[in-house]
Write a protein that holds these residues in place. Structure first.
Motif, mmCIF file in Angstrom:
data_model
loop_
_atom_site.group_PDB
_atom_site.id
_atom_site.type_symbol
_atom_site.label_atom_id
_atom_site.label_comp_id
_atom_site.label_asym_id
_atom_site.label_seq_id
_atom_site.Cartn_x
_atom_site.Cartn_y
_atom_site.Cartn_z
ATOM 1 N N PHE A 164 6.410 -1.590 6.267
ATOM 2 C CA PHE A 164 6.751 -2.517 5.192
ATOM 3 C C PHE A 164 6.573 -1.848 3.833
ATOM 4 O O PHE A 164 5.615 -1.098 3.637
ATOM 5 C CB PHE A 164 5.817 -3.737 5.192
ATOM 6 C CG PHE A 164 5.891 -4.607 6.399
ATOM 7 C CD1 PHE A 164 5.002 -4.432 7.452
ATOM 8 C CD2 PHE A 164 6.835 -5.615 6.482
ATOM 9 C CE1 PHE A 164 5.057 -5.255 8.569
ATOM 10 C CE2 PHE A 164 6.894 -6.442 7.595
ATOM 11 C CZ PHE A 164 6.001 -6.248 8.638
ATOM 12 N N PHE A 189 5.900 -8.690 0.427
ATOM 13 C CA PHE A 189 6.315 -7.690 1.401
ATOM 14 C C PHE A 189 7.809 -7.768 1.687
ATOM 15 O O PHE A 189 8.397 -8.854 1.710
ATOM 16 C CB PHE A 189 5.556 -7.889 2.714
ATOM 17 C CG PHE A 189 4.127 -7.439 2.644
ATOM 18 C CD1 PHE A 189 3.162 -8.234 2.049
ATOM 19 C CD2 PHE A 189 3.756 -6.209 3.161
ATOM 20 C CE1 PHE A 189 1.847 -7.806 1.957
ATOM 21 C CE2 PHE A 189 2.441 -5.774 3.087
ATOM 22 C CZ PHE A 189 1.484 -6.568 2.484
ATOM 23 N N SER A 198 11.087 -7.014 4.343
ATOM 24 C CA SER A 198 11.307 -7.545 5.690
ATOM 25 C C SER A 198 10.924 -6.571 6.792
ATOM 26 O O SER A 198 10.859 -6.962 7.947
ATOM 27 C CB SER A 198 12.768 -7.966 5.855
ATOM 28 O OG SER A 198 13.621 -6.909 5.476
ATOM 29 N N TYR A 257 -1.608 -14.817 4.838
ATOM 30 C CA TYR A 257 -0.186 -14.576 5.039
ATOM 31 C C TYR A 257 0.220 -15.160 6.387
ATOM 32 O O TYR A 257 -0.565 -15.161 7.332
ATOM 33 C CB TYR A 257 0.127 -13.076 5.066
ATOM 34 C CG TYR A 257 0.190 -12.420 3.717
ATOM 35 C CD1 TYR A 257 -0.976 -12.000 3.073
ATOM 36 C CD2 TYR A 257 1.406 -12.191 3.077
ATOM 37 C CE1 TYR A 257 -0.929 -11.385 1.831
ATOM 38 C CE2 TYR A 257 1.472 -11.573 1.843
ATOM 39 C CZ TYR A 257 0.303 -11.171 1.221
ATOM 40 O OH TYR A 257 0.359 -10.572 -0.003
ATOM 41 N N GLN A 296 3.004 -14.570 9.397
ATOM 42 C CA GLN A 296 3.988 -13.619 9.913
ATOM 43 C C GLN A 296 4.746 -14.260 11.064
ATOM 44 O O GLN A 296 4.148 -14.609 12.093
ATOM 45 C CB GLN A 296 3.325 -12.319 10.371
ATOM 46 C CG GLN A 296 4.330 -11.246 10.772
ATOM 47 C CD GLN A 296 3.701 -9.894 10.983
ATOM 48 O OE1 GLN A 296 2.647 -9.783 11.603
ATOM 49 N NE2 GLN A 296 4.349 -8.849 10.476
ATOM 50 N N LEU A 314 8.465 -11.153 9.481
ATOM 51 C CA LEU A 314 8.451 -11.445 8.053
ATOM 52 C C LEU A 314 7.060 -11.903 7.620
ATOM 53 O O LEU A 314 6.480 -12.804 8.233
ATOM 54 C CB LEU A 314 9.450 -12.554 7.731
ATOM 55 C CG LEU A 314 10.858 -12.132 7.321
ATOM 56 C CD1 LEU A 314 11.733 -13.347 7.146
ATOM 57 C CD2 LEU A 314 10.851 -11.297 6.055
ATOM 58 N N LEU A 315 6.557 -11.289 6.563
ATOM 59 C CA LEU A 315 5.219 -11.617 6.032
ATOM 60 C C LEU A 315 5.386 -12.462 4.781
ATOM 61 O O LEU A 315 5.936 -11.999 3.785
ATOM 62 C CB LEU A 315 4.487 -10.337 5.656
ATOM 63 C CG LEU A 315 3.676 -9.633 6.715
ATOM 64 C CD1 LEU A 315 3.339 -8.227 6.268
ATOM 65 C CD2 LEU A 315 2.393 -10.410 7.010
ATOM 66 N N LYS A 316 4.871 -13.679 4.829
ATOM 67 C CA LYS A 316 4.995 -14.557 3.665
ATOM 68 C C LYS A 316 3.615 -14.961 3.179
ATOM 69 O O LYS A 316 2.791 -15.444 3.951
ATOM 70 C CB LYS A 316 5.817 -15.795 4.016
ATOM 71 C CG LYS A 316 7.276 -15.486 4.255
ATOM 72 C CD LYS A 316 8.126 -16.728 4.250
ATOM 73 C CE LYS A 316 9.608 -16.356 4.331
ATOM 74 N NZ LYS A 316 10.482 -17.515 4.437
ATOM 75 N N ILE A 317 3.399 -14.774 1.886
ATOM 76 C CA ILE A 317 2.115 -15.158 1.314
ATOM 77 C C ILE A 317 2.003 -16.679 1.286
ATOM 78 O O ILE A 317 2.977 -17.386 1.004
ATOM 79 C CB ILE A 317 1.940 -14.556 -0.098
ATOM 80 C CG1 ILE A 317 0.526 -14.788 -0.611
ATOM 81 C CG2 ILE A 317 2.998 -15.069 -1.064
ATOM 82 C CD1 ILE A 317 0.188 -14.016 -1.865
#
Lengths: 111, 114
Positions: free
Chosen positions: A88, A101, A103, B35, B37, B42-45
């Motif tokens: 990433f 981050f 994808s 986060y 995932q 996909l990593l989302k805060i």
């Protein structure tokens, strides 16, 4: 290339080959980080490059940053099977505390 | 060496139940994150706390609530889980400071909602 809602990219190579992964980011940043996530683990930082550095090296890793095109790349030379992971890029979001981050790129290195 | 500890590693539950995940960091950092995932990595805060104060609160459903007892602990409670909550929840910490960019992650809690 990775960012935002794009799907996870996938690369499959043989051990010993070199590989480059790209990242385009949307908002201005002074720092780009690259992280690696191995199966069952959280991401771990590999390398950090600042806007006043066009290139940074660490062992077999090389990161570049082009602020004019808002893009960064991570290259790995002489890949090993143990480099198999998801990679990433990450930038600092608005306000300073948010780290956003991309994808991700799934890299599979076959022995 | 692991310095961000998450429990449990896995949790399977039914829709509508309440779950709680724990995170502790031993790095002496001031800032902690949650986060999410998803299955596509996909990593989302979701949230960020600095010294027990909420500083980042992304648009997440109200059933999610972070809880911080001190700067070393940041837990996550989900009041009534939904199927779309199935994911890996990753906790991270970071030292406060302009030049302190690196996030240190735990190994995550994998939540499966049946």
């Amino acid at each position: 290339s990775q960012w935002g809602e794009e799907n996870l990219q996938a690369l499959s190579i043989q051990e010993g080959e070199d590989v480059t992964m790209n990242c385009s980011y949307k908002t201005y940043t002074t720092v780009v980080q690259w992280y690696r996530q191995k199966s069952g683990k959280g991401p771990a930082q590999l390398i950090l490059i600042r806007s006043n550095e066009r290139e940074k090296r660490s062992g077999r890793l090389r990161a570049t940053l082009d602020t004019s095109s808002q893009s960064s790349s991570l290259s790995i030379t002489g890949t090993l099977a143990t480099d198999t992971a998801v990679y990433f890029c990450a930038t600092r979001g608005t306000g300073g505390y948010k780290v956003v981050f991309g994808s991700g790129t799934r890299l599979l290195v076959s022995p | 060496e692991t310095a961000v500890f998450q429990t449990p590693n896995y949790h399977v539950t039914q829709v509508g139940n309440e779950v709680s995940f724990n995170c502790k960091q031993t790095l002496g950092h001031d800032t902690m994150y949650w986060y999410k995932q998803d299955s596509k990595k996909l990593l989302k805060i979701m949230f960020s706390y600095n010294n027990k104060q909420l500083i980042v609160n992304e648009t997440v459903p109200r059933r999610f609530s972070p809880q911080s007892s001190d700067k070393a602990h940041l837990n996550l409670r989900i009041k009534s889980v939904e199927p779309e909550d199935s994911a890996v929840y990753l906790c991270a910490s970071r030292h406060r400071g302009v030049s302190a960019e690196t996030l240190y992650f735990g190994s995550g809690t994998r939540l499966t909602v049946l």
